[in-house]
Design a protein around this motif. Structure first.
Motif, PDB file in Angstrom:
ATOM      1  N   GLU A  92     -27.815  12.338 -29.536  1.00  0.00           N
ATOM      2  CA  GLU A  92     -26.671  12.125 -30.195  1.00  0.00           C
ATOM      3  C   GLU A  92     -27.132  11.947 -31.325  1.00  0.00           C
ATOM      4  N   ALA A  93     -28.016  11.333 -31.890  1.00  0.00           N
ATOM      5  CA  ALA A  93     -28.095  11.410 -33.739  1.00  0.00           C
ATOM      6  C   ALA A  93     -28.361  13.018 -34.501  1.00  0.00           C
ATOM      7  N   VAL A  94     -28.425  14.023 -33.698  1.00  0.00           N
ATOM      8  CA  VAL A  94     -28.744  14.974 -33.877  1.00  0.00           C
ATOM      9  C   VAL A  94     -28.325  16.073 -33.983  1.00  0.00           C
ATOM     10  N   GLY A  95     -26.930  15.437 -32.916  1.00  0.00           N
ATOM     11  CA  GLY A  95     -25.649  16.105 -32.520  1.00  0.00           C
ATOM     12  C   GLY A  95     -25.704  17.340 -31.528  1.00  0.00           C
ATOM     13  N   THR A  96     -27.085  17.117 -30.654  1.00  0.00           N
ATOM     14  CA  THR A  96     -27.002  18.352 -29.806  1.00  0.00           C
ATOM     15  C   THR A  96     -25.460  18.569 -28.971  1.00  0.00           C
ATOM     16  N   ALA A  97     -24.818  17.268 -28.356  1.00  0.00           N
ATOM     17  CA  ALA A  97     -23.996  18.212 -27.541  1.00  0.00           C
ATOM     18  C   ALA A  97     -22.698  18.475 -28.303  1.00  0.00           C
ATOM     19  N   SER A  98     -22.343  18.300 -29.611  1.00  0.00           N
ATOM     20  CA  SER A  98     -21.105  18.681 -30.322  1.00  0.00           C
ATOM     21  C   SER A  98     -21.773  20.080 -30.570  1.00  0.00           C
ATOM     22  N   LEU A 147     -28.982  20.490 -41.004  1.00  0.00           N
ATOM     23  CA  LEU A 147     -29.730  21.293 -40.301  1.00  0.00           C
ATOM     24  C   LEU A 147     -28.791  21.970 -39.960  1.00  0.00           C
ATOM     25  N   ASN A 148     -30.414  23.219 -39.482  1.00  0.00           N
ATOM     26  CA  ASN A 148     -29.020  23.958 -38.558  1.00  0.00           C
ATOM     27  C   ASN A 148     -28.938  23.343 -38.053  1.00  0.00           C
ATOM     28  N   GLY A 149     -27.871  24.307 -36.834  1.00  0.00           N
ATOM     29  CA  GLY A 149     -27.362  23.933 -35.570  1.00  0.00           C
ATOM     30  C   GLY A 149     -28.530  23.894 -34.502  1.00  0.00           C
ATOM     31  N   TRP A 150     -29.727  25.224 -34.221  1.00  0.00           N
ATOM     32  CA  TRP A 150     -29.973  24.816 -32.727  1.00  0.00           C
ATOM     33  C   TRP A 150     -31.383  24.045 -33.016  1.00  0.00           C
ATOM     34  N   PHE A 151     -31.688  23.194 -34.817  1.00  0.00           N
ATOM     35  CA  PHE A 151     -32.487  22.238 -34.253  1.00  0.00           C
ATOM     36  C   PHE A 151     -32.036  20.751 -33.744  1.00  0.00           C
ATOM     37  N   PRO A 205     -23.284   8.683 -41.199  1.00  0.00           N
ATOM     38  CA  PRO A 205     -24.135   9.581 -40.455  1.00  0.00           C
ATOM     39  C   PRO A 205     -26.088  10.175 -40.798  1.00  0.00           C
ATOM     40  N   ALA A 206     -27.100  10.049 -40.592  1.00  0.00           N
ATOM     41  CA  ALA A 206     -27.912  10.865 -40.969  1.00  0.00           C
ATOM     42  C   ALA A 206     -28.524  11.495 -41.268  1.00  0.00           C
ATOM     43  N   VAL A 207     -27.645  12.639 -39.962  1.00  0.00           N
ATOM     44  CA  VAL A 207     -27.769  13.805 -39.588  1.00  0.00           C
ATOM     45  C   VAL A 207     -26.885  14.727 -40.097  1.00  0.00           C
ATOM     46  N   ALA A 208     -26.354  15.774 -40.358  1.00  0.00           N
ATOM     47  CA  ALA A 208     -25.713  16.761 -40.039  1.00  0.00           C
ATOM     48  C   ALA A 208     -26.361  18.222 -40.051  1.00  0.00           C
ATOM     49  N   LEU A 209     -24.835  19.015 -38.747  1.00  0.00           N
ATOM     50  CA  LEU A 209     -25.137  20.186 -38.807  1.00  0.00           C
ATOM     51  C   LEU A 209     -24.381  21.129 -39.233  1.00  0.00           C
ATOM     52  N   LYS A 210     -24.682  21.911 -39.898  1.00  0.00           N
ATOM     53  CA  LYS A 210     -24.401  22.974 -40.824  1.00  0.00           C
ATOM     54  C   LYS A 210     -22.957  23.995 -39.563  1.00  0.00           C
ATOM     55  N   GLY A 211     -21.749  23.252 -40.518  1.00  0.00           N
ATOM     56  CA  GLY A 211     -20.754  24.318 -39.881  1.00  0.00           C
ATOM     57  C   GLY A 211     -20.154  23.434 -39.010  1.00  0.00           C
ATOM     58  N   VAL A 212     -21.329  22.713 -38.192  1.00  0.00           N
ATOM     59  CA  VAL A 212     -20.350  22.414 -36.886  1.00  0.00           C
ATOM     60  C   VAL A 212     -19.196  20.608 -37.440  1.00  0.00           C
ATOM     61  N   PRO A 213     -18.384  20.369 -36.881  1.00  0.00           N
ATOM     62  CA  PRO A 213     -17.263  19.933 -37.338  1.00  0.00           C
ATOM     63  C   PRO A 213     -18.092  18.157 -36.842  1.00  0.00           C
ATOM     64  N   PHE A 214     -17.669  16.634 -37.088  1.00  0.00           N
ATOM     65  CA  PHE A 214     -18.202  15.715 -37.249  1.00  0.00           C
ATOM     66  C   PHE A 214     -16.971  14.333 -38.622  1.00  0.00           C
ATOM     67  N   ALA A 215     -17.399  13.398 -37.675  1.00  0.00           N
ATOM     68  CA  ALA A 215     -16.318  12.498 -38.146  1.00  0.00           C
ATOM     69  C   ALA A 215     -16.959  11.396 -39.008  1.00  0.00           C
ATOM     70  N   LEU A 216     -16.537  10.693 -40.256  1.00  0.00           N
ATOM     71  CA  LEU A 216     -16.581  10.275 -41.207  1.00  0.00           C
ATOM     72  C   LEU A 216     -15.791   9.319 -41.230  1.00  0.00           C
ATOM     73  N   THR A 217     -16.302   7.336 -40.888  1.00  0.00           N
ATOM     74  CA  THR A 217     -15.931   6.376 -40.877  1.00  0.00           C
ATOM     75  C   THR A 217     -15.893   5.798 -42.284  1.00  0.00           C
ATOM     76  N   VAL A 218     -14.309   5.251 -42.647  1.00  0.00           N
ATOM     77  CA  VAL A 218     -14.355   4.642 -44.029  1.00  0.00           C
ATOM     78  C   VAL A 218     -13.630   3.198 -43.707  1.00  0.00           C
ATOM     79  N   ALA A 219     -14.519   2.316 -43.881  1.00  0.00           N
ATOM     80  CA  ALA A 219     -14.256   0.804 -44.270  1.00  0.00           C
ATOM     81  C   ALA A 219     -12.819   0.335 -45.212  1.00  0.00           C
ATOM     82  N   GLY A 220     -12.293  -0.546 -44.946  1.00  0.00           N
ATOM     83  CA  GLY A 220     -12.052  -0.643 -45.732  1.00  0.00           C
ATOM     84  C   GLY A 220     -11.747  -2.572 -46.409  1.00  0.00           C
ATOM     85  N   PRO A 221     -10.995  -2.750 -47.165  1.00  0.00           N
ATOM     86  CA  PRO A 221     -11.936  -4.012 -48.105  1.00  0.00           C
ATOM     87  C   PRO A 221     -12.065  -5.338 -46.613  1.00  0.00           C
ATOM     88  N   ASP A 222     -12.967  -6.424 -47.494  1.00  0.00           N
ATOM     89  CA  ASP A 222     -13.823  -6.992 -46.383  1.00  0.00           C
ATOM     90  C   ASP A 222     -11.931  -7.965 -46.636  1.00  0.00           C
TER      91      ASP A 222
END
Length: 648
Positions: free
Chosen positions: A481-487, A111-115, A34-51
């Motif tokens: 969705e990109a800036v995490g409003t719903a979460s 970013l802070n969550g309120w943004f 993701p290009a944006v993360a919110l301070k203190g708000v959990p999110f997910a990271l996806t790790v890709a294995g070898p091709d």
């Protein structure tokens, strides 16, 4: 409320990290970080294995302070998801992923969550203040793109186009809605030019002879098309508009009648495109609740033995906002009373001041004269009725056939409709309606082939403003969705909450989320799997099957749906709100401004008597009847009749 987000949003992730459909694997490392993360708000990271094929490889995610944020093992040509990653400060960035001897850096904009609330709020405020929706939506999308671009204004301008607007148009579900809307607009252009629309008006004139009867007829038509909210909105609005225009009913009132029957009816009737989706979310929530309470064998047994469909049926009497919204539409129609901005709009229309506000930006062009009947064309009502009925019948048949093909033998009608492909069937129906309209126009020699094609194109051209607004609304939904409003909003539910206040708090949170994101289905996808386990943990499943606290669980589940519909009704960036303005040929901001007080009134009564009252023991039938009585009294003593009394 966006169909894509309805199906794809994850309840535990701040950001969706995979592209729509089956994602293409990158080289091992972060997959679409993701290009944006919110301070203190959990999110997910996806790790890709070898091709390349080979053994699984271990990985670690380490922040700049040297702390391990996540670890695990990822298979070759596969992915692993690390949930609940939290960044509590800028000193934790950048993060490093070490996987299979490869290191990759992850350094999002923090970013802070309120943004995350600012892009939709900016769009809403600008639209309401300046009464111009296109610029307001562009401003909201650009502000979100600014965060995605690391606050580089030049890059933000490019990201607005290539990251948000173009993907909004290119998405298959969105493209289906655009094509469906434009085909239906083309059909309306044809039936207007061949005289069919005027035939409908003349045929219904003895029945819809007064403003009151015209509004009741529109409400009844909204109830009749219960199987899909999109089809309901576009068919009812386009069919009834010539009739309500003749009766001097304002475009704002027509848009309200259309918008406030479409989603509530589709959500309440067990045979619709909504219900299968809702039941699947309830099943997911029950599964999570079971997993979180492995030691409570009695509770697990209750949860396991209870059908998600049965729970949905039990929630219907607790869907206070949709039920009272339908009742209020009927009350305003039969009492012929309004209040607030709607009363001003109705007074203007009834007194001959215009069906819409001077200077209004209509989302469908009906004033240019290009959609007037051809001179000398016969006014035959069946030339309009046949294409409209064709759309309805083809859509219903398509829903059944596509649903049956995806269902097991012996599946119920509700399960079949729930498994149907609504987008394909809407396209089939609108195309079939166009073909029938062409055949009737040319076959009766009312229009030449060239005239018919030109009328069809005029109908499509009339939809262009609406399609621009709809595309920008989808783009703003992608920004949220990109800036995490719903979460960020979903996190409001994670604290300790008194059990009896759960339905009320869930309603408010769902409404805020749907208002900010413009999607009711996305809101349900996030909240239902979160709300059910939380309510169970707080004791909402005690005496589960019909016991003392069962109403709290039912109220909490129904409050997600009801709050999502309420927020969707209030939101200028909701697709169904845009389509209601389109079908009614109403200024979009005027529709939002006039509908908002009505939605707020119904929501207040729903929360007070419904969500809070039933949680403290008030029978739901008493809450519903009491709500109807309060709404009637409000109209009786605060509403005004904007036209002369009419004979019933």
């Amino acid at each position: 409320m966006l169909r894509l987000l309805r199906a794809c949003t994850l309840p535990t992730a701040l950001l969706i990290l995979a592209a729509v459909g089956a994602p293409a694997l990158s080289a091992q490392g972060f997959d679409d970080a993701p290009a944006v993360a919110l301070k203190g708000v959990p999110f997910a990271l996806t790790v890709a294995g070898p091709d390349e094929p080979g053994p699984a490889v271990p990985f670690e995610i380490i922040d700049a302070r040297g702390q391990v944020v996540g670890n695990g093992v990822v298979e070759a040509q596969s992915e692993a998801v690390v949930d609940d990653v939290v960044i509590d400060g800028a000193d934790a960035l950048p993060m490093i992923l070490a996987v299979g001897g490869v290191e990759e850096q992850f350094d999002p904009t923090l970013l802070n969550g309120w943004f995350s609330l600012l892009p939709p709020l900016l769009a809403v405020l600008l639209a309401l203040i300046f009464r111009e929706v296109v610029t307001a939506l562009v401003a909201g999308v650009w502000l979100g793109a600014l965060a995605v671009a690391g606050f580089n204004p030049i890059q933000a301008t490019w990201r607005m186009i290539d990251t948000f607007i173009v993907p909004a148009v290119a998405d298959g579900s969105h493209a289906s809605i655009i094509v469906f809307s434009m085909l239906l607009g083309g059909m309306v252009g044809l039936v207007s030019k061949n005289g069919g629309t005027m035939g409908i008006v003349e045929a219904l004139a003895p029945l819809a002879s007064t403003r009151r009867r015209g509004k009741i007829a529109t409400w009844a038509a909204g109830l009749a098309i219960f199987f899909d909210d999109y089809a309901n909105t576009l068919i009812v609005g386009n069919t009834m508009r010539p009739i309500t225009d003749r009766l001097k009913i304002s475009r704002e009132k027509l848009a309200y009648l259309v918008d406030s029957t479409a989603a509530p009816v589709a959500a309440l009737v067990p045979i619709s495109t909504w219900v299968g989706y809702e039941i699947s979310l309830i099943a997911d929530g029950i599964g999570i609740a079971e997993a979180q309470n492995p030691g409570n064998t009695a509770l697990v047994a209750d949860l396991t033995s209870t059908s998600p469909f049965l729970i949905f049926i039990h929630t219907i009497p607790y869907l206070f906002y949709p039920l009272l919204a339908l009742a209020f539409v009927f009350l305003t129609s039969v009492m012929d009373r309004d209040w607030g901005p709607m009363a001003a709009a109705e007074r203007r229309a009834a007194s001959g001041g215009g069906l819409f506000r001077p200077g209004a930006q209509l989302t469908m062009d009906t004033e240019s004269g290009t959609m007037d009947a051809k001179e000398g064309a016969p006014h035959r009502w069946w030339n309009a009725a046949a294409p409209v009925l064709t759309v309805i019948l083809v859509v219903l048949a398509g829903l059944y056939t596509t649903g049956a093909a995806s269902s097991d033998d012996g599946a119920s009608l509700m399960d079949i409709f729930g498994a149907a492909d609504p987008f394909a069937t809407l396209l089939w129906g609108s195309l079939a309606g166009c073909l029938v309209a062409f055949a009737l126009s040319v076959g009766q020699r009312i229009l030449t082939l060239n005239e018919a094609i030109e009328a069809w194109l005029d109908g499509i051209r009339a939809m262009m403003i609406a399609m621009i607004v709809l595309t920008l609304a989808w783009s703003l939904g992608a920004v949220t969705e990109a800036v995490g409003t719903a979460s960020y909003l979903a996190g409001l539910l994670e604290g300790s909450v008194p059990l009896q206040l759960m339905p009320w708090l869930v309603f408010v949170t769902a409404a805020a989320m749907a208002f900010a994101t413009g999607t009711s289905w996305g809101t349900m996808a996030i909240l239902i799997p979160l709300v059910i386990p939380l309510t169970v943990t707080l004791g909402g499943a005690a005496d589960f099957a019909g016991g003392a606290h069962y109403s709290v669980l039912l109220g909490s589940i129904s409050s997600v749906l009801a709050g999502a519909i309420f927020g969707d009704h209030c939101s200028p960036i909701s697709d169904t709100t845009v389509l209601s303005s389109t079908a009614s040929a109403c200024d979009h901001v005027d529709h939002v401004r006039t509908q908002l007080p009505y939605a707020l009134l119904v929501a207040a009564v729903s929360m007070l008597l419904g969500d809070i009252g039933t949680a403290y023991g008030l029978p739901n039938i008493v809450a519903l009847l009491g709500g109807v009585l309060v709404l009637w009294a409000f109209l009786r003593f605060r509403g005004v009749r904007v036209s002369e009394p009419e004979s019933r």
